[in-house]
Design a protein around this motif. Structure first.
Motif, PDB file in Angstrom:
ATOM      1  N   SER A  89      -3.389  -6.435   7.553  1.00 48.08           N
ATOM      2  CA  SER A  89      -1.994  -6.292   7.137  1.00 48.08           C
ATOM      3  C   SER A  89      -1.430  -5.022   7.775  1.00 48.08           C
ATOM      4  CB  SER A  89      -1.907  -6.153   5.609  1.00 48.08           C
ATOM      5  OG  SER A  89      -2.395  -4.887   5.228  1.00 48.08           O
ATOM      6  N   GLY A  90      -0.136  -4.814   7.553  1.00 40.97           N
ATOM      7  CA  GLY A  90       0.495  -3.600   8.080  1.00 40.97           C
ATOM      8  C   GLY A  90      -0.072  -2.349   7.432  1.00 40.97           C
ATOM      9  N   ALA A  91      -0.289  -2.410   6.113  1.00 42.32           N
ATOM     10  CA  ALA A  91      -0.832  -1.240   5.412  1.00 42.32           C
ATOM     11  C   ALA A  91      -2.241  -0.928   5.902  1.00 42.32           C
ATOM     12  CB  ALA A  91      -0.819  -1.488   3.902  1.00 42.32           C
ATOM     13  N   HIS A 118       8.211   3.391   3.945  1.00 42.08           N
ATOM     14  CA  HIS A 118       7.315   2.392   3.350  1.00 42.08           C
ATOM     15  C   HIS A 118       6.263   3.075   2.481  1.00 42.08           C
ATOM     16  CE1 HIS A 118       3.982  -0.616   3.229  1.00 42.08           C
ATOM     17  NE2 HIS A 118       5.009  -1.380   2.921  1.00 42.08           N
ATOM     18  N   SER A 168      11.128   0.607   6.139  1.00 45.96           N
ATOM     19  CA  SER A 168      11.283  -0.766   5.640  1.00 45.96           C
ATOM     20  C   SER A 168      12.726  -1.131   5.339  1.00 45.96           C
ATOM     21  CB  SER A 168      10.498  -0.933   4.339  1.00 45.96           C
ATOM     22  OG  SER A 168       9.162  -0.658   4.568  1.00 45.96           O
ATOM     23  N   ASP A 193       5.741   3.124  13.255  1.00 48.59           N
ATOM     24  CA  ASP A 193       5.455   1.900  12.496  1.00 48.59           C
ATOM     25  C   ASP A 193       6.663   0.987  12.709  1.00 48.59           C
ATOM     26  OD1 ASP A 193       5.220  -0.143  10.684  1.00 48.59           O
ATOM     27  OD2 ASP A 193       4.519   1.114   9.038  1.00 48.59           O
ATOM     28  N   HIS A 196       9.102  -3.668  11.019  1.00 50.47           N
ATOM     29  CA  HIS A 196      10.347  -4.422  10.826  1.00 50.47           C
ATOM     30  C   HIS A 196      10.995  -4.876  12.133  1.00 50.47           C
ATOM     31  CE1 HIS A 196      11.727  -5.407   6.834  1.00 50.47           C
ATOM     32  NE2 HIS A 196      10.783  -4.556   6.443  1.00 50.47           N
ATOM     33  N   HIS A 221       4.262 -10.495  10.808  1.00 49.27           N
ATOM     34  CA  HIS A 221       4.893 -11.601  10.081  1.00 49.27           C
ATOM     35  C   HIS A 221       6.381 -11.416   9.809  1.00 49.27           C
ATOM     36  CE1 HIS A 221       2.813  -8.758   7.346  1.00 49.27           C
ATOM     37  NE2 HIS A 221       3.922  -8.832   6.632  1.00 49.27           N
ATOM     38  N   LYS A 222       6.969 -10.348  10.307  1.00 51.47           N
ATOM     39  CA  LYS A 222       8.397 -10.145   9.994  1.00 51.47           C
ATOM     40  C   LYS A 222       9.221 -10.726  11.146  1.00 51.47           C
ATOM     41  CE  LYS A 222       7.574  -6.229   6.946  1.00 51.47           C
ATOM     42  NZ  LYS A 222       6.188  -5.823   7.011  1.00 51.47           N
TER      43      LYS A 222
HETATM   44  C1  LIG Z   1       7.383  -0.326   7.800  1.00 47.49           C
HETATM   45  C2  LIG Z   1       6.295  -1.114   7.140  1.00 47.49           C
HETATM   46  N1  LIG Z   1       5.022  -0.738   7.323  1.00 47.49           N
HETATM   47  C3  LIG Z   1       4.004  -1.386   6.751  1.00 47.49           C
HETATM   48  C4  LIG Z   1       4.241  -2.476   5.943  1.00 47.49           C
HETATM   49  C5  LIG Z   1       3.072  -3.093   5.248  1.00 47.49           C
HETATM   50  O1  LIG Z   1       2.778  -4.354   5.645  1.00 47.49           O
HETATM   51  P1  LIG Z   1       1.843  -5.282   4.735  1.00 47.49           P
HETATM   52  O2  LIG Z   1       2.673  -5.747   3.604  1.00 47.49           O
HETATM   53  O3  LIG Z   1       1.413  -6.358   5.693  1.00 47.49           O
HETATM   54  O4  LIG Z   1       0.684  -4.442   4.309  1.00 47.49           O
HETATM   55  C6  LIG Z   1       5.540  -2.916   5.724  1.00 47.49           C
HETATM   56  C7  LIG Z   1       5.789  -4.076   4.860  1.00 47.49           C
HETATM   57  O5  LIG Z   1       6.813  -4.317   4.346  1.00 47.49           O
HETATM   58  C8  LIG Z   1       6.601  -2.207   6.335  1.00 47.49           C
HETATM   59  O6  LIG Z   1       7.881  -2.548   6.125  1.00 47.49           O
END
Ligand SMILES: Cc1ncc(COP(=O)(O)O)c(C=O)c1O
Length: 425
Positions: A89-91, A118, A168, A193, A196, A221-222
């Motif tokens: 995932s992004g996180a 975020h 975000s 990051d 978006h 996925h965005k």
């Molecule tokens: C700027 C940003 N970084 C990281 C994330 C985290 O992504 P994930 O929900 O896949 O962990 C998001 C998710 O909304 C985001 O907007």
């Protein structure tokens, strides 16, 4: 084996919800049939700890090929020198960067969550704020745009190891060049990051963070319209952004640090079905069709933000450069919270999310704002001409959130969307 109707009935319900509604959540999208097919494929059965050619399991000869294709397509799409496509995932991608470049307790700087940042950029309830010392920068109250002077002052005072650009709920392009100057001045690594605006950057419609940042992370996925997941990219500072030595005093390549921070640092086996789907989505994003899609996403967002302003809504920063906008409800509806607005709109099958606005007077549970984006409705084929009608429907609900009005608008929404199929199967 008996079919699990309990779950498949729910999947059918979710499919109906997605089909009949107007999806305005800025971080959501609808994947293509082939992305979906790859995700639901036999690739899910394979354990493949490690990286192509260097796995801890046998039988990886096929997944090695699809992961390599994903890596090569990611590099081509963003003009990157190196990519890791394994973050779940992004996180997770952000966590891997933190683990590779900092030790627990080190200072880093990100955009304040209440100003559009975020959770994983330093929130006290997230690993980023719990394990590391987070300092932040904000937007300017008058303009709603990032206060780069504040960023510089705070960076010089706090000496962060990493400065993060990106957020975000920020509707403007980022000044990556200025941020790189600030990072160089205070001795920080610059991390972008771009979760978006990823697709907008990939197609060259916004400044490319990969050109200026030491490290770039993104979700897939965005706007990129792939499966849920993350990636890490390196640009020109690919080998050794610290110069001669790393903070640990050894010469180590950033790519090796990041690879081992993803696996085994923060993850186990990669999701090879998702990686195959990432490869498919990246292949789609390399096409001219996808470019036309992204151009339409941006046109729709501009048209929609203008339509909101024409109806007396306050759009933070006075518009948008990308795919989203942040609306401060207070000037038009001083008593209505973002939560109430979200609930009324969801009841009318218009899905949005409540959001803090900069300098919000309410808590994150209530908020005074809504975040709205156009990636998903553009995938469903909506064009500029449809935007004013959507804003009219939103305004009708918010001006009179009664059951009768909500039911009337819900019918209009369903009539508008029902002929726009999501999936070919
Ligand atoms: C700027 C940003 N970084 C990281 C994330 C985290 O992504 P994930 O929900 O896949 O962990 C998001 C998710 O909304 C985001 O907007």
């Amino acid at each position: 084996m008996q079919r699990d109707t309990e779950i498949f009935n729910l999947i059918q319900k979710e499919r109906e919800r997605q089909t009949k509604g107007i999806e305005l959540i800025a971080s959501e999208n609808f994947v293509s049939d082939q992305v979906m097919e790859a995700m639901g494929s036999v690739m899910t059965n394979k354990y493949a700890e490690g990286y192509p050619g260097k796995r801890y399991y046998g039988g990886c000869q096929v997944v090695d090929q699809s992961e390599t294709i994903a890596i090569e397509r990611a590099k081509k799409l963003y003009g990157a020198e190196w990519a890791n496509v394994q973050p779940h995932s992004g996180a997770q991608a952000n966590m891997a960067v933190f683990m590779a470049c900092m030790k627990a307790g080190d200072t880093f700087m990100g955009m304040d969550l209440n100003h559009g940042g975020h959770l994983s950029h330093g929130s006290p309830v997230n690993f980023s704020g719990l394990m590391f010392h987070a300092i932040s920068y904000e937007v300017k109250e008058e303009t709603g745009t990032v206060d780069y002077d504040m960023m510089e002052t705070r960076a010089m005072e706090g000496k962060p190891k990493i400065i993060i650009g990106g957020g975000s709920a920020y509707s403007r392009d980022w000044d990556w060049k200025r941020m790189r100057e600030i990072a160089d001045k205070c001795g920080a690594l610059l991390m972008g990051d771009i979760s978006h605006p990823s697709g907008l950057i990939a197609k060259g419609h916004l400044e490319n963070a990969v050109k200026y940042c030491h490290i770039v992370t993104t979700t897939t996925h965005k706007t990129l319209r792939g499966p849920r997941g993350g990636m890490i990219l390196l640009g020109k500072d690919f080998d050794n952004p610290w110069g001669k030595t790393t903070p640990k005093g050894e010469i180590k390549k950033m790519s090796a640090l990041l690879d081992s921070a993803v696996f085994p640092g923060t993850q186990g086996g990669p999701l090879e079905h998702v990686i195959a789907a990432k490869a498919v989505a990246l292949g789609e994003a390399l096409t001219d069709d996808y470019d036309r899609y992204i151009v339409q996403v941006m046109k729709n967002a501009k048209m929609m933000s203008q339509a909101f302003m024409d109806k007396g809504y306050k759009v933070i920063s006075g518009g948008t450069d990308n795919h989203l906008m942040l609306i401060d409800l207070r000037p038009k509806f001083p008593e209505m919270t973002g939560k109430e607005a979200e609930n009324a709109l969801v009841a009318a099958d218009i899905t949005v999310n409540k959001n803090m606005v900069p300098f919000d007077s309410r808590s994150a549970f209530k908020t005074s704002g809504l975040r709205v984006g156009t990636p998903a409705i553009t995938t469903r084929g909506l064009k500029e001409d449809d935007m004013k009608g959507i804003v009219d429907m939103i305004d009708t609900v918010l001006c009179d959130p009664t059951e009768a009005t909500i039911a009337k608008i819900r019918k209009q929404v369903n009539d508008m969307m029902i002929d726009r199929p999501l999936f070919a199967w």
